[in-house]
Design a protein around this motif. Structure first.
Motif, PDB file in Angstrom:
ATOM      1  N   THR A 218       6.540  21.493 -32.856  1.00 15.70           N
ATOM      2  CA  THR A 218       5.584  20.620 -33.550  1.00 15.70           C
ATOM      3  C   THR A 218       4.989  19.571 -32.638  1.00 15.70           C
ATOM      4  O   THR A 218       4.045  18.899 -33.016  1.00 15.70           O
ATOM      5  CB  THR A 218       6.289  19.930 -34.730  1.00 15.70           C
ATOM      6  OG1 THR A 218       7.419  19.179 -34.227  1.00 15.70           O
ATOM      7  CG2 THR A 218       6.791  20.967 -35.728  1.00 15.70           C
ATOM      8  N   GLU A 219       5.540  19.410 -31.427  1.00 14.96           N
ATOM      9  CA  GLU A 219       5.042  18.396 -30.488  1.00 14.96           C
ATOM     10  C   GLU A 219       4.907  19.021 -29.109  1.00 14.96           C
ATOM     11  O   GLU A 219       5.716  18.776 -28.213  1.00 14.96           O
ATOM     12  CB  GLU A 219       6.000  17.211 -30.438  1.00 14.96           C
ATOM     13  CG  GLU A 219       6.262  16.573 -31.790  1.00 14.96           C
ATOM     14  CD  GLU A 219       7.312  15.476 -31.694  1.00 14.96           C
ATOM     15  OE1 GLU A 219       7.557  14.995 -30.588  1.00 14.96           O
ATOM     16  OE2 GLU A 219       7.871  15.116 -32.737  1.00 14.96           O
ATOM     17  N   PRO A 220       3.896  19.896 -28.908  1.00 11.61           N
ATOM     18  CA  PRO A 220       3.794  20.625 -27.639  1.00 11.61           C
ATOM     19  C   PRO A 220       3.558  19.737 -26.428  1.00 11.61           C
ATOM     20  O   PRO A 220       3.913  20.098 -25.311  1.00 11.61           O
ATOM     21  CB  PRO A 220       2.604  21.574 -27.879  1.00 11.61           C
ATOM     22  CG  PRO A 220       1.835  20.949 -29.005  1.00 11.61           C
ATOM     23  CD  PRO A 220       2.824  20.238 -29.855  1.00 11.61           C
ATOM     24  N   SER A 221       2.953  18.556 -26.626  1.00 10.80           N
ATOM     25  CA  SER A 221       2.680  17.686 -25.486  1.00 10.80           C
ATOM     26  C   SER A 221       3.845  16.764 -25.151  1.00 10.80           C
ATOM     27  O   SER A 221       3.816  16.086 -24.126  1.00 10.80           O
ATOM     28  CB  SER A 221       1.436  16.848 -25.784  1.00 10.80           C
ATOM     29  OG  SER A 221       1.643  16.039 -26.944  1.00 10.80           O
ATOM     30  N   SER A 222       4.878  16.715 -25.991  1.00  7.67           N
ATOM     31  CA  SER A 222       6.025  15.844 -25.751  1.00  7.67           C
ATOM     32  C   SER A 222       6.989  16.488 -24.770  1.00  7.67           C
ATOM     33  O   SER A 222       6.905  17.692 -24.501  1.00  7.67           O
ATOM     34  CB  SER A 222       6.732  15.544 -27.072  1.00  7.67           C
ATOM     35  OG  SER A 222       7.226  16.738 -27.638  1.00  7.67           O
ATOM     36  N   PRO A 223       7.933  15.714 -24.209  1.00  8.53           N
ATOM     37  CA  PRO A 223       8.923  16.291 -23.293  1.00  8.53           C
ATOM     38  C   PRO A 223       9.748  17.368 -23.988  1.00  8.53           C
ATOM     39  O   PRO A 223       9.838  17.406 -25.213  1.00  8.53           O
ATOM     40  CB  PRO A 223       9.787  15.078 -22.902  1.00  8.53           C
ATOM     41  CG  PRO A 223       8.927  13.894 -23.178  1.00  8.53           C
ATOM     42  CD  PRO A 223       8.074  14.260 -24.349  1.00  8.53           C
ATOM     43  N   PRO A 224      10.362  18.280 -23.218  1.00 11.73           N
ATOM     44  CA  PRO A 224      11.167  19.358 -23.825  1.00 11.73           C
ATOM     45  C   PRO A 224      12.311  18.792 -24.659  1.00 11.73           C
ATOM     46  O   PRO A 224      12.827  17.700 -24.405  1.00 11.73           O
ATOM     47  CB  PRO A 224      11.691  20.139 -22.612  1.00 11.73           C
ATOM     48  CG  PRO A 224      10.756  19.804 -21.504  1.00 11.73           C
ATOM     49  CD  PRO A 224      10.304  18.401 -21.756  1.00 11.73           C
ATOM     50  N   ALA A 225      12.716  19.571 -25.678  1.00 13.05           N
ATOM     51  CA  ALA A 225      13.859  19.171 -26.503  1.00 13.05           C
ATOM     52  C   ALA A 225      15.173  19.295 -25.747  1.00 13.05           C
ATOM     53  O   ALA A 225      16.164  18.681 -26.110  1.00 13.05           O
ATOM     54  CB  ALA A 225      13.906  20.028 -27.773  1.00 13.05           C
ATOM     55  N   GLY A 226      15.173  20.081 -24.704  1.00 10.47           N
ATOM     56  CA  GLY A 226      16.377  20.254 -23.903  1.00 10.47           C
ATOM     57  C   GLY A 226      16.246  21.468 -23.010  1.00 10.47           C
ATOM     58  O   GLY A 226      15.202  22.131 -22.973  1.00 10.47           O
ATOM     59  N   ILE A 227      17.313  21.749 -22.289  1.00 13.54           N
ATOM     60  CA  ILE A 227      17.364  22.917 -21.409  1.00 13.54           C
ATOM     61  C   ILE A 227      18.509  23.803 -21.879  1.00 13.54           C
ATOM     62  O   ILE A 227      19.677  23.409 -21.834  1.00 13.54           O
ATOM     63  CB  ILE A 227      17.570  22.515 -19.932  1.00 13.54           C
ATOM     64  CG1 ILE A 227      16.457  21.564 -19.471  1.00 13.54           C
ATOM     65  CG2 ILE A 227      17.613  23.765 -19.058  1.00 13.54           C
ATOM     66  CD1 ILE A 227      15.083  22.172 -19.468  1.00 13.54           C
ATOM     67  N   LEU A 228      18.174  25.006 -22.343  1.00  9.23           N
ATOM     68  CA  LEU A 228      19.190  25.983 -22.740  1.00  9.23           C
ATOM     69  C   LEU A 228      19.692  26.700 -21.495  1.00  9.23           C
ATOM     70  O   LEU A 228      18.893  27.012 -20.598  1.00  9.23           O
ATOM     71  CB  LEU A 228      18.569  26.988 -23.708  1.00  9.23           C
ATOM     72  CG  LEU A 228      19.514  27.892 -24.513  1.00  9.23           C
ATOM     73  CD1 LEU A 228      20.337  27.059 -25.476  1.00  9.23           C
ATOM     74  CD2 LEU A 228      18.696  28.921 -25.276  1.00  9.23           C
TER      75      LEU A 228
END
Length: 556
Positions: A218-228
């Protein structure tokens, strides 16, 4: 004149005496030359034969790694379905349904890293406490550091993984390069060699990590949610890949980057044959998630040369004794040359076919990834909660895996319809199917049909378990099939019958499973399907054209 004649005869006598010696030298030289040529030709044939075995081993390693990376991408789809923020319990239920320990040998587990700044310590420590019930600070502590990536989730959880909670992977130079690449660009990025088990008492294992960025949908321009990330133990991973039957007579060494002792990642336990270790050495390069590996193969004692070196040596000795062996040796040389040329042509053809097979395998893996992602999104949209999603998605993923396993055993050529039915039904109803449940003639089906029917049979069996008498232990399930037509116009007619004590009526609304079945039969296979709901139960009639499958198999 007589004197001159006598002088001429005397002058010729030494030539006559030297003639047998000259013939012997000529025959001996020709024999040694031909014997030497035959010896080196047999050695070259041996090198070509071993190169084919080495390429087969490399394909097994690449296929095993691709299968594990497919699981990482499936986990990525799970995070996307939860908008990048599943709870610890949801993630634990999802991973437990994948059955990693039994199915994905060499995969230590799947975890999540959070991108943290200087002021995010308290929030991340609280997140670890909420999900795992342990108090853990981010470590190692480095004041003033602008960016850290601590571990906040890892499953399956055990003593070693809990001990690693809060570990800042960005503090390790071996991981930092791959983490920066994963943050900057989508796709999988592998590290070099790392050591596992250093945070807990016990053995230390060599392995590697693969990172995959999780964005916020929902927020493509925001920083990543994390690193899997996925953690792999090298010894278990490569041993499982090379342990498939038939066993290959190869000793394998895998290096991170150049083939140097300090870069060694894995070495086979079976030692190489010292007589052939250097002469038959095969070196290949393998790219895993952007990380280059050097793989070296050497023959083991189980490798057999196409021809024994004793044969050309014996022929050379016979040529030294018998002048008549010249013709025999020449004919043997011609035959040996022809045999070597034939073997070389066959080997080159085999290598070309293997390369095409690898390219086709990569294409199929990409298609499988796309199918898994689509199935994850559709299952999520039709699921009421995470438990229902996890159960449905894991079951469908297992059905795909069973079809993939059958195709892998036949080198992606064909599968048996009855074996596919038995595999899918046993996953739902258990290993002991009643006699007479399945009946029909032998039918071989190709790879697209196997995958489509595998999901179809899984959905039908799941519905029978939920709503039919089979789910109440009363049996009543029969699956029959037969061939219709001849020549290039054959079709398979399959009848799925379920008995029911209560009359059945047409459902008001089609479920996702029903839509998936219809799409597989009509769109994927170009067939037809009809359902009959009646007072005695349900009957499903499926017809699939077989001529199309035969054409596809012939093109392979």
């Amino acid at each position: 004149m007589l004197q001159l004649g006598r002088l001429s005869i005397r002058e010729r006598l030494p030539l006559k005496k030297l003639f047998p010696f000259a013939v012997f030298l000529s025959v001996a030289l020709a024999s040694l030359v031909m014997a030497g040529f035959a010896y080196f030709a047999s050695q070259e044939a041996g090198r070509i034969k071993f190169a084919a075995a080495a390429d087969d081993a490399l394909a097994r390693i690449g296929s095993r790694i691709d299968l594990h990376l497919l699981l990482l991408r499936a986990s990525h789809a799970f995070f996307e379905a939860h908008k990048g923020q599943p709870t610890g319990d949801e993630f634990k239920v999802f991973v437990s349904g994948l059955n990693i320990d039994k199915t994905y040998t060499g995969l230590r587990g799947i975890g999540l890293l959070k991108i943290a700044g200087p002021d995010d310590d308290a929030a991340i420590e609280q997140e670890i406490l909420n999900d795992y019930g342990i108090v853990r600070r981010i470590w190692p502590e480095e004041s003033g550091k602008a960016k850290r990536l601590p571990i906040v989730m890892f499953e399956p959880s055990n003593e070693a993984s809990l001990a690693a909670m809060g570990l800042d992977m960005y503090s390790d130079a071996a991981r930092r390069r791959a983490l920066d690449a994963a943050i900057e660009a989508p796709g999988a990025h592998a590290t070099g060699r790392v050591q596992f088990g250093q945070t807990a008492e016990g053995p230390v294992y060599s392995g590697f990590l693969v990172f995959l960025r999780v964005d916020r949908p929902t927020e493509p321009s925001s920083p990543p949610a994390g690193i899997l990330y996925a953690a792999f133990r090298a010894n278990e991973l490569f041993s499982a890949a090379l342990g498939q039957t038939p066993l290959l007579p190869v000793n394998v060494e895998v290096f991170e980057g150049p083939a140097m002792p300090e870069n060694l990642l894995f070495r086979s336990q079976v030692p190489p044959n010292p007589d052939l270790a250097n002469s038959h050495l095969v070196t290949r390069e393998l790219i895993v998630a952007g990380q280059p590996w050097t793989v070296q193969f050497r023959p083991t004692a189980g490798f057999e040369l196409p021809a024994s070196p004793i044969i050309p040596i014996s022929l050379g000795i016979i040529g030294l004794v018998l002048a008549g062996a010249i013709a025999m040796l020449a004919r043997w040389q011609d035959r040996a040359y022809t045999a070597v040329e034939t073997l070389q042509n066959a080997t080159e053809k085999s290598l070309l076919e293997k390369d095409l097979m690898l390219q086709e395998m990569k294409h199929r893996i990409k298609n499988s990834i796309t199918r898994v992602l689509a199935m994850a999104r559709q299952t999520a949209s039709h699921s009421k909660n995470i438990d229902e999603f996890s159960a449905s998605f894991a079951a469908r993923l297992q059905a795909m895996a069973a079809s993939q396993d059958m195709l892998t055993r036949s080198q992606w050529q064909k599968a048996d319809l009855e074996e596919l039915l038995k595999t899918e039904l046993e996953q739902v109803f258990g290993k002991n199917l009643e006699a007479g449940v399945l009946s029909g003639p032998p039918v071989e089906i190709d790879e697209p049909t196997t995958q489509a029917l595998g999901l179809t049979f899984h959905e039908l069996a799941t519905n029978a378990l939920k709503y039919g008498d089979a789910g109440r232990g009363k049996g009543g399930l029969k699956v029959k099939w037969r061939l219709n037509g001849d020549g290039g116009r054959q079709t398979v007619l399959l009848t799925w019958s379920e008995d029911s004590e209560k009359p059945l009526s047409v459902p008001d609304k089609s479920s996702f499973g029903t839509k998936l079945i219809d799409m597989n039969i009509t769109r994927e296979l170009g067939g037809s399907i009809e359902r009959a709901f009646g007072p005695e139960g349900l009957q499903v009639d499926i017809e699939i054209p077989l001529a199309r499958q035969k054409k596809m198999l012939s093109r392979r």
